[in-house]
Each structure stands twice: as C-alpha cells, then as structure tokens.
Scaffold this motif. Structure first.
Motif: not given
Length: 466
Positions: A157-165
């Motif tokens: 989830l950290e990776d996915a959140a980082r990729a979002l922005t």
C-alpha cells in the motif's frame, strides 16, 4: 564447606524402592543418620559420599551439584506476580522450601509457567484473534489481528500510494482540487459536496453505478481530502486489497469488509503523509503531532495514527500503539505495533489518563504507566472532535491515546517534562476482567484469574475486594 544432599538422597532411595533402613545397611550407617541426611539436618561426610557413589553407581554431580541459586531466582521472579501479593513468602521461607522440598518448588514453577502460558493464550485470543474456532471474533477483532500480524505496516500500500502522486507537481493547498481531477480523469468518478440534509448521519457515500462520490458539508477540509483518497484505493486498487485479505484468510464477510475499509484508510494516510517525508519530519519535531498535522494538512488523529505505521525494516519510527475511546470508555479504534495489550471487549483501564483528558479538551495529557508484567510505557492522550451535523449534535468528542515503550521516551518531545525515568508510574491493566492487580480502587468487575473467597466481615477498596 558443608554439603547437604537431603532431597537428592531421598529421591535416589525412592527410585530404588528402598526403605531408610535398607539404605542405611548398604551404606554402613544408622537408619537415624539416613533420616537426618534426608531432612538436611546433617551434612554428608566425605566417607559417606564415597560409599554412596560406590554402592549406587551414580555421578557425584547428580548428588552434590547445587542449582538452588537458579531455582531461587526463578521462584522469586514467579512470586512477583500480583496473584501472590497478599501472602508472598519471604526469602527465608523460599530457601527452606528449596532445601526441604525442591520437587514441590519445581512443580510450583511448572504450574506457574502453565498459568502464564494460559493467560498469554487468553490474551492472544482476545487481542489477536488467533483461534476463530475457540472465540467468536468480532469484525473489529479481525481488523486488529490482521494489522497486528503485519506489524501495522503494509509496504504494497505504501508503494501504491507513492505511485499515485509520482511525477505530479502541485502546491499542497491544491490537493483537494488535484484529487478531484484525478478521480474524474483517471477513474471517471465525479465528486459533489452535499448538504447534511441530503446525507443524514452520513459523511460520505460512493455510488458505484453512477460513478459519483457525495461528501457531506459536515466534513472539514482534511477529512474531505482523506475520504477521496480512500475512494481511490477502493476503486483503483481493488485487486491489491483482495490479495492482502486473501493472505490473512478472513472468511467472515463483515470482517473482510471492515479490513477493506481500514486498508483503504491506510492507503489514504500513506498518500497524504508519504513515508520518508513523514518519518523525517516526525524525528525532526520529536513527534509533535500538532506540527505534523499542520505540515501535512491532516487532522491530529490522522497524524497520530500514521505514526503508528512507520514500521518499514531499516527505516522504522518509534513503535506506537494507538487507542481511541468514547466518553463511556468503550474502545472505538485500536492499532498496535508494541507489546502493550489493548482491550477489545468493554472499556480500557480506567487508570489510563485517556479517560481523564475529557476534562481538559484539546490538551495533551502525558502519563507513565506500568503493566502487570512490569513493562512501562509513556502515553499521551488528547481529545478530538467529531463532525457535527446539527446544533443537537454538539460536543461530539472522543479521546485518543498514543504510547510507546519507555525506552523510546527520549525521542518524544511530550516526554521532556515528565522527569523520566524517576517519574511515578501508574499501575494499570488491560481491563478489569483479566487484570490481576489486587486492591485497585477503580475495579469495575471481578477478575477472572484472581477471584478468591469472599469475606463477609471485610470491605476492601471495592465491592469485589474482601
């Protein structure tokens, strides 16, 4: 130096089904002398010891080796349990027990070890939900068990959140507009602010068929933004959430739904408070949660909760537990990356200042607490306000507590004025049902593990103590 071998001599004789008279004849001594040796009223002479080794063909270390120091330390440690507070034996009695009844002492230690194991197992069932077939797990217990098993950290989830922005540059004060555009352009979801009358007692509603998110006017700016990031996770990362839930194996539909909601909340917090930036700011400010909330445009509660998720190997923050309670003491949210046991059913310990901070709304209340196992934690509590829909719902207030082991107190600015480690520690428990502490004037229920006989002629600190 005198050598006493009484219990070992008795055990040796009994293993061979001999009487004291039979042993005395084989050793060439009187029966009364054997009796004195077995009761440690005489030390064994060298000649008798050599005869003993010759007749019984045993290793001299099995007869003379003294492990009483280790057993004595184990006994003293076991007897520190609050269970024995009223009639704890003194050191002289312990030495006598080891000298005359070492087998009984060993049995006691095994029994106390079993009691501790059962107590720990009970806590595991109640706190972590490790055995669904033995306890009826609530959805909240499933959530807590799921997050506790992952140390309250989810790197996917950290990776996915980082990729979002990633790659998008926007001023922090435009994040609301940015996430609305993201939902519209990437996911085809429209966002609309709705009057409280159109969403009675509801803060956010997502209509999957109409591809629309309705946000209540009762939400403040940080929570409007948070809810939109939450929707991004539910829609864009549904497959990732499925994988995480499958890993834990939650079969209960309500438990799955609650875990899905909390994972989406985790994603929203990770997107709004990027891991590396938040950790650096937390360390630099000594975990000033008001500063962190202002710096990242989130609420005080969101900043506290995010701090409890900084558990990435190689870049860990202070290990925190997070607890939220209502005015009645009911636990409404709990997450944990420490050994501090958080109550699931009923209220938490009334000695925790998280309950008292309702008297000083908006102010941080620090406290040093000690658990029944003697572990100590520094805890910081403060009230937080919930959205109000009408004038009839004013003062909708909860309290949160965030705490860490005392070893990390030096990293927390709130602890600077506590004069640790010399400060007085408040003795607390998990909750009254399983707290072993006696004579607690705040006890609301009798303890399951230490219930004793009731003396009708005595009134203790509470109606459960006599």
């Amino acid at each position: 130096m005198k050598t006493y071998i009484g219990p070992r001599l008795r055990r040796l004789r009994q293993q061979r089904n001999q009487t004291q008279a039979e042993m005395a004849r084989l050793l060439g001594i009187s029966t009364s002398y054997v009796n004195l040796l077995e009761n440690n009223e005489r030390s064994v002479s060298v000649s008798v010891l050599l005869k003993l080794l010759e007749v019984y063909r045993v290793d001299w270390r099995d007869i003379t080796e003294d492990d009483q120091a280790t057993q004595l330390a184990d006994l003293r440690a076991a007897l520190q349990d609050p269970l024995f507070e009223q009639d704890r034996p003194d050191l002289q009695q312990l030495r006598a027990a080891l000298a005359h009844s070492p087998d009984l002492a060993a049995c006691f230690l095994r029994l106390h070890g079993a009691y501790q194991s059962v107590s720990e197992h009970f806590l595991t069932l109640a706190e972590a939900g490790a055995a669904p077939d033995m306890v009826n797990l609530s959805p909240e217990a499933s959530v807590h068990a799921f997050f506790r098993r992952r140390d309250n950290h989810f790197e996917p989830l950290e990776d996915a959140a980082r990729a979002l922005t990633a790659g998008d540059m926007f001023p922090p004060d435009e994040i609301y507009s940015w996430i609305k555009r993201k939902l519209r352009d990437d996911l085809g979801i429209a966002v609309q602010l709705a009057p409280t009358g159109d969403l009675p007692q509801t803060l956010r509603r997502y209509d999957a068929q109409r591809r629309q998110v309705l946000l209540s006017e009762a939400l403040d700016h940080p929570n409007r933004v948070f809810q939109l990031f939450h929707i991004v996770c539910l829609v864009q990362h549904e497959g990732l959430l499925d994988e995480l839930l499958a890993e834990f194996g939650i079969e209960d539909e309500r438990g799955q739904a609650r875990c899905r909601v909390e994972l989406a909340n985790y994603f929203a917090a990770a997107a709004l408070m990027p891991y590396d930036a938040f950790l650096a700011e937390a360390r630099g400010s000594k975990y000033d949660f008001d500063h962190l909330a202002t710096r990242f445009g989130v609420s005080f509660e969101q900043a506290c909760h995010r701090a409890a998720t900084l558990r990435r190997p190689g870049a860990t923050g202070v290990p925190f537990f997070f607890l939220r309670v209502d005015r009645a003491g009911n636990v409404t949210k709990r997450f944990n990356s420490t050994k501090f046991h958080l109550a699931e059913h009923g209220g938490s310990c009334p000695r925790l200042e998280v309950h008292g901070c309702f008297r000083t709304p908006g102010r941080i209340v620090p406290q040093l607490v000690e658990m029944p196992d003697a572990s100590k934690f520094v805890v910081f509590a403060r009230t937080v306000d919930r959205p109000s829909f009408t004038r009839l719902a004013q003062d909708n207030r909860l309290a949160i507590a965030i705490g860490c082991p005392i070893e990390h107190a030096g990293e927390i600015g709130y602890a600077d004025e506590m004069h640790l480690p010399a400060a007085h520690a408040t003795e607390i428990g998990i909750n009254c049902r399983i707290c072993p502490r006696r004579h607690c004037d705040q006890r609301a229920q009798p303890a399951l593990t230490t219930a004793g006989p009731v003396d009708t002629n005595l009134r203790g600190a509470t109606r459960y103590e006599s």
